[in-house]
Structures are given as C-alpha cells and as structure tokens.
Design a protein around this motif. Structure first.
Motif, PDB file in Angstrom:
ATOM      1  N   ILE A  36     -50.393 -21.415  24.681  1.00  0.00           N
ATOM      2  CA  ILE A  36     -49.804 -20.169  24.206  1.00  0.00           C
ATOM      3  C   ILE A  36     -48.686 -19.740  25.153  1.00  0.00           C
ATOM      4  CG2 ILE A  36     -51.881 -19.368  23.022  1.00  0.00           C
ATOM      5  CD1 ILE A  36     -52.487 -17.586  25.388  1.00  0.00           C
ATOM      6  N   SER A  37     -47.904 -18.775  24.726  1.00  0.00           N
ATOM      7  CA  SER A  37     -46.767 -18.317  25.527  1.00  0.00           C
ATOM      8  C   SER A  37     -47.244 -17.504  26.732  1.00  0.00           C
ATOM      9  CB  SER A  37     -45.836 -17.459  24.670  1.00  0.00           C
ATOM     10  OG  SER A  37     -46.466 -16.230  24.348  1.00  0.00           O
ATOM     11  N   PRO A  38     -46.390 -17.344  27.756  1.00  0.00           N
ATOM     12  CA  PRO A  38     -46.782 -16.509  28.905  1.00  0.00           C
ATOM     13  C   PRO A  38     -47.144 -15.087  28.498  1.00  0.00           C
ATOM     14  CG  PRO A  38     -44.840 -17.814  29.442  1.00  0.00           C
ATOM     15  CD  PRO A  38     -45.082 -18.007  27.978  1.00  0.00           C
ATOM     16  N   GLY A  39     -46.382 -14.512  27.559  1.00  0.00           N
ATOM     17  CA  GLY A  39     -46.670 -13.150  27.118  1.00  0.00           C
ATOM     18  C   GLY A  39     -48.027 -13.025  26.452  1.00  0.00           C
ATOM     19  N   ARG A  40     -48.366 -13.987  25.577  1.00  0.00           N
ATOM     20  CA  ARG A  40     -49.677 -13.956  24.921  1.00  0.00           C
ATOM     21  C   ARG A  40     -50.806 -14.151  25.932  1.00  0.00           C
ATOM     22  NH1 ARG A  40     -50.307 -15.016  19.648  1.00  0.00           N
ATOM     23  NH2 ARG A  40     -52.441 -14.336  20.075  1.00  0.00           N
ATOM     24  N   PHE A  41     -50.578 -15.011  26.912  1.00  0.00           N
ATOM     25  CA  PHE A  41     -51.596 -15.244  27.935  1.00  0.00           C
ATOM     26  C   PHE A  41     -51.834 -13.968  28.734  1.00  0.00           C
ATOM     27  CE2 PHE A  41     -53.563 -16.815  31.767  1.00  0.00           C
ATOM     28  CZ  PHE A  41     -54.286 -17.924  31.370  1.00  0.00           C
ATOM     29  N   LEU A  42     -50.751 -13.286  29.119  1.00  0.00           N
ATOM     30  CA  LEU A  42     -50.883 -12.041  29.867  1.00  0.00           C
ATOM     31  C   LEU A  42     -51.622 -10.991  29.041  1.00  0.00           C
ATOM     32  CD1 LEU A  42     -50.238 -10.235  32.292  1.00  0.00           C
ATOM     33  CD2 LEU A  42     -47.996  -9.774  31.249  1.00  0.00           C
ATOM     34  N   THR A  43     -51.301 -10.898  27.760  1.00  0.00           N
ATOM     35  CA  THR A  43     -52.001  -9.947  26.895  1.00  0.00           C
ATOM     36  C   THR A  43     -53.486 -10.252  26.831  1.00  0.00           C
ATOM     37  OG1 THR A  43     -50.044  -9.535  25.531  1.00  0.00           O
ATOM     38  CG2 THR A  43     -52.172  -9.051  24.532  1.00  0.00           C
ATOM     39  N   SER A  44     -53.844 -11.532  26.723  1.00  0.00           N
ATOM     40  CA  SER A  44     -55.260 -11.894  26.642  1.00  0.00           C
ATOM     41  C   SER A  44     -55.993 -11.546  27.935  1.00  0.00           C
ATOM     42  CB  SER A  44     -55.418 -13.383  26.311  1.00  0.00           C
ATOM     43  OG  SER A  44     -54.987 -14.207  27.378  1.00  0.00           O
ATOM     44  N   LEU A  45     -55.337 -11.712  29.088  1.00  0.00           N
ATOM     45  CA  LEU A  45     -55.950 -11.304  30.353  1.00  0.00           C
ATOM     46  C   LEU A  45     -56.159  -9.796  30.390  1.00  0.00           C
ATOM     47  CD1 LEU A  45     -53.995 -13.469  32.970  1.00  0.00           C
ATOM     48  CD2 LEU A  45     -56.310 -13.851  32.127  1.00  0.00           C
ATOM     49  N   ARG A  46     -55.190  -9.051  29.880  1.00  0.00           N
ATOM     50  CA  ARG A  46     -55.314  -7.595  29.848  1.00  0.00           C
ATOM     51  C   ARG A  46     -56.468  -7.158  28.950  1.00  0.00           C
ATOM     52  NH1 ARG A  46     -48.762  -6.475  29.707  1.00  0.00           N
ATOM     53  NH2 ARG A  46     -48.551  -6.026  31.957  1.00  0.00           N
ATOM     54  N   MET A  47     -56.599  -7.811  27.795  1.00  0.00           N
ATOM     55  CA  MET A  47     -57.685  -7.457  26.896  1.00  0.00           C
ATOM     56  C   MET A  47     -59.044  -7.825  27.497  1.00  0.00           C
ATOM     57  SD  MET A  47     -56.237  -5.940  24.397  1.00  0.00           S
ATOM     58  CE  MET A  47     -55.028  -5.357  25.607  1.00  0.00           C
ATOM     59  N   GLU A  48     -59.108  -8.941  28.200  1.00  0.00           N
ATOM     60  CA  GLU A  48     -60.355  -9.343  28.865  1.00  0.00           C
ATOM     61  C   GLU A  48     -60.770  -8.299  29.897  1.00  0.00           C
ATOM     62  OE1 GLU A  48     -61.929 -13.438  30.871  1.00  0.00           O
ATOM     63  OE2 GLU A  48     -60.086 -12.607  31.708  1.00  0.00           O
ATOM     64  N   GLU A  49     -59.814  -7.817  30.692  1.00  0.00           N
ATOM     65  CA  GLU A  49     -60.125  -6.808  31.696  1.00  0.00           C
ATOM     66  C   GLU A  49     -60.480  -5.476  31.036  1.00  0.00           C
ATOM     67  OE1 GLU A  49     -60.440  -4.835  35.477  1.00  0.00           O
ATOM     68  OE2 GLU A  49     -60.815  -6.824  34.665  1.00  0.00           O
ATOM     69  N   PHE A  76     -52.039   0.472  23.087  1.00  0.00           N
ATOM     70  CA  PHE A  76     -53.185  -0.236  23.660  1.00  0.00           C
ATOM     71  C   PHE A  76     -54.304  -0.380  22.635  1.00  0.00           C
ATOM     72  CE2 PHE A  76     -57.389   0.497  25.726  1.00  0.00           C
ATOM     73  CZ  PHE A  76     -57.563  -0.795  26.199  1.00  0.00           C
ATOM     74  N   SER A  77     -54.645   0.695  21.929  1.00  0.00           N
ATOM     75  CA  SER A  77     -55.739   0.646  20.963  1.00  0.00           C
ATOM     76  C   SER A  77     -55.428  -0.313  19.827  1.00  0.00           C
ATOM     77  CB  SER A  77     -56.010   2.047  20.405  1.00  0.00           C
ATOM     78  OG  SER A  77     -56.475   2.916  21.421  1.00  0.00           O
ATOM     79  N   GLY A  78     -54.181  -0.313  19.356  1.00  0.00           N
ATOM     80  CA  GLY A  78     -53.798  -1.234  18.290  1.00  0.00           C
ATOM     81  C   GLY A  78     -53.864  -2.680  18.727  1.00  0.00           C
ATOM     82  N   ARG A  79     -53.373  -2.957  19.930  1.00  0.00           N
ATOM     83  CA  ARG A  79     -53.413  -4.328  20.450  1.00  0.00           C
ATOM     84  C   ARG A  79     -54.852  -4.773  20.667  1.00  0.00           C
ATOM     85  NH1 ARG A  79     -50.844  -8.938  20.351  1.00  0.00           N
ATOM     86  NH2 ARG A  79     -52.911  -9.388  19.549  1.00  0.00           N
ATOM     87  N   PHE A  80     -55.685  -3.902  21.197  1.00  0.00           N
ATOM     88  CA  PHE A  80     -57.100  -4.216  21.431  1.00  0.00           C
ATOM     89  C   PHE A  80     -57.797  -4.514  20.113  1.00  0.00           C
ATOM     90  CE2 PHE A  80     -61.540  -3.418  22.274  1.00  0.00           C
ATOM     91  CZ  PHE A  80     -61.733  -3.841  23.574  1.00  0.00           C
ATOM     92  N   ASN A  81     -57.551  -3.705  19.103  1.00  0.00           N
ATOM     93  CA  ASN A  81     -58.186  -3.895  17.795  1.00  0.00           C
ATOM     94  C   ASN A  81     -57.796  -5.226  17.172  1.00  0.00           C
ATOM     95  OD1 ASN A  81     -59.692  -3.335  15.532  1.00  0.00           O
ATOM     96  ND2 ASN A  81     -58.230  -1.917  14.649  1.00  0.00           N
ATOM     97  N   ARG A  82     -56.510  -5.580  17.251  1.00  0.00           N
ATOM     98  CA  ARG A  82     -56.059  -6.863  16.682  1.00  0.00           C
ATOM     99  C   ARG A  82     -56.659  -8.045  17.429  1.00  0.00           C
ATOM    100  NH1 ARG A  82     -51.254  -3.988  16.545  1.00  0.00           N
ATOM    101  NH2 ARG A  82     -50.436  -5.045  18.397  1.00  0.00           N
ATOM    102  N   SER A  83     -56.812  -7.927  18.734  1.00  0.00           N
ATOM    103  CA  SER A  83     -57.280  -9.045  19.543  1.00  0.00           C
ATOM    104  C   SER A  83     -58.797  -9.191  19.514  1.00  0.00           C
ATOM    105  CB  SER A  83     -56.824  -8.877  21.001  1.00  0.00           C
ATOM    106  OG  SER A  83     -55.417  -8.884  21.102  1.00  0.00           O
ATOM    107  N   VAL A  84     -59.507  -8.085  19.661  1.00  0.00           N
ATOM    108  CA  VAL A  84     -60.955  -8.109  19.863  1.00  0.00           C
ATOM    109  C   VAL A  84     -61.713  -7.973  18.546  1.00  0.00           C
ATOM    110  CG1 VAL A  84     -62.864  -6.967  21.082  1.00  0.00           C
ATOM    111  CG2 VAL A  84     -60.637  -7.205  22.202  1.00  0.00           C
ATOM    112  N   GLY A  85     -61.099  -7.292  17.566  1.00  0.00           N
ATOM    113  CA  GLY A  85     -61.754  -7.104  16.288  1.00  0.00           C
ATOM    114  C   GLY A  85     -62.397  -5.734  16.135  1.00  0.00           C
TER     115      GLY A  85
END
Length: 231
Positions: A36-49, A76-85
């Motif tokens: 995945i791209s650097p940006g997507r990887f960074l987003t996934s780390l943020r969602m994990e934390e 943040f809430s929108g990104r979290f919802n799309r990523s985590v479900g």
C-alpha cells in the motif's frame, strides 16, 4: 518514524527525507514492500493506535483524534468508520464490527485453496478475507474463519481486482497466535464466473506489515470447525 510521530502532520516529503530517497522513488519502493502507499500505511497505523486508546482509556474521541493526527473530529470519525467498520463511540461500546453484506443475486466467482504456515501454535482460528487492497480495512468482499494449516474457501466474489488477507482471530486465549500474517494478490476476476485455486503461506509478521484495522468480532472463533462462511 511514522510510529513515533502519529500525531504530527507528516508529509510525503518528510517520510521520503527520513528514508533518504526522492519522494517518487520512496513511494515506489514503499508500495512494493508493503503493498500500500505510504499515506495509507500511516493512516492504518493511526487507526490502530486510535483503537488501542478507545479500548484502554477514557479520553474523548476528539482528544484521541488529535493525538493521532486529526484536527477535525468529524474527519477522524469518518476515517475511523470507513477503516474499522464502526464509529469511534460504537467501537468503544462494542469493540467489534458486523461482517456482512447483501447476499449475491447472480452467479459469482469462488476462490479456494490451502493455508500453509511457518508459525507456531498451528490449528488456531484464522480470518481469511478478500479486500480491494492489501490491507484488512473496511468491509471484506468475502470472508471465512478456518484454521491453519488447512483448506479455505471464499464464495460470492464480484468481478474486480482483489487481495487475500489472512491473520489470526483474537480469541483472547493466552496461547493464540498473533504474530503471523499472509497476503496474496492482486487477483483479477473477470465478468465470467470462475473457480480459482490459490494456496497461501502464513509467515511471521514484519515491522512493515500493515496493521489489521478492521475490527473483528471475537465471536468469530466459535465458527470452527464448521464450514467456511461467505459474506
């Protein structure tokens, strides 16, 4: 560098400079290594934390969003919802997302094969999901829970480009395996229904494997040893 600066406004230039590459070469190498791209990887780390903080602290959603790099609570809430479900508050209350989508109405494709593993604790429950990118994020196209080593099957797959992502189910058991993962793809499925056979090898986790962002119900574990389930 990403993990140490999740709350900072990191740019692609910042990340490339830390790696001592041009940003174009850095992006190509990073995508080749991680999928995945650097940006997507960074987003996934943020969602994990963010998931960790929602589970383990009483901090507000706005405060947690700021601590992982988001100045807007709605973003943040929108990104979290799309990523985590789930929304952050729903995740805090329930901690798990439902895995379901509408039943297919047309004859679609199937992927099956065997899971092989080089990891310890063979026989634990593993999640096998099909995603549009090489990361367990958002609702899977199809999924099953099985054990590794052993067979798996994914049904009801629409035409498109897909990636198989495999990782252990968090059952809460002390000896459950959490240090393995597998990814396979991209796999291109065309309009005509087909049956594809793809074996997948689980391997020990690496520091540059994208984290599992999708929140899986612990209730998945009792599915074993019944037949695999399609989304």
């Amino acid at each position: 560098m990403m993990r140490s600066n999740l709350g900072d406004d990191l740019s692609l230039d910042d990340m490339a400079r830390a790696a001592m590459f041009s940003k174009f070469h850095f992006t190509r190498v990073f995508q080749k290594v991680t999928g995945i791209s650097p940006g997507r990887f960074l987003t996934s780390l943020r969602m994990e934390e963010a998931k960790r903080l929602l589970r383990s602290t009483t901090r507000t959603v706005a405060d947690i969003g700021t601590s992982v790099g988001y100045t807007s609570v709605s973003t943040f809430s929108g990104r979290f919802n799309r990523s985590v479900g789930l929304t952050p508050m729903a995740f805090r209350r329930r901690g798990e997302a439902p895995l379901s989508r509408a039943s297919p109405t047309a004859q679609l494709s199937t992927i099956s094969g065997r899971l092989h593993t080089l990891c310890a604790h063979d026989g634990d429950a593993v999640f096998v999901g099909l995603f549009p990118e090489s990361i367990a994020e958002g609702l899977p196209e199809s999924w099953t829970v099985t054990s590794a080593p052993g067979p798996y099957r994914l049904d009801g797959i629409r035409p498109g480009t897909w990636h198989i992502v495999v990782h252990p189910v968090d059952t809460g058991r002390p000896m459950a395996r959490h240090d393995c993962a597998a990814r396979s793809g991209p796999l291109v499925l065309h309009q005509r229904p087909s049956l594809r056979t793809i074996d997948v090898n689980l391997r020990p986790l690496r520091t540059f494997d994208p984290p599992v962002v999708l929140s899986l119900p612990r209730s998945l574990a009792p599915v074993l040893p019944s037949a695999p389930r399609a989304a």
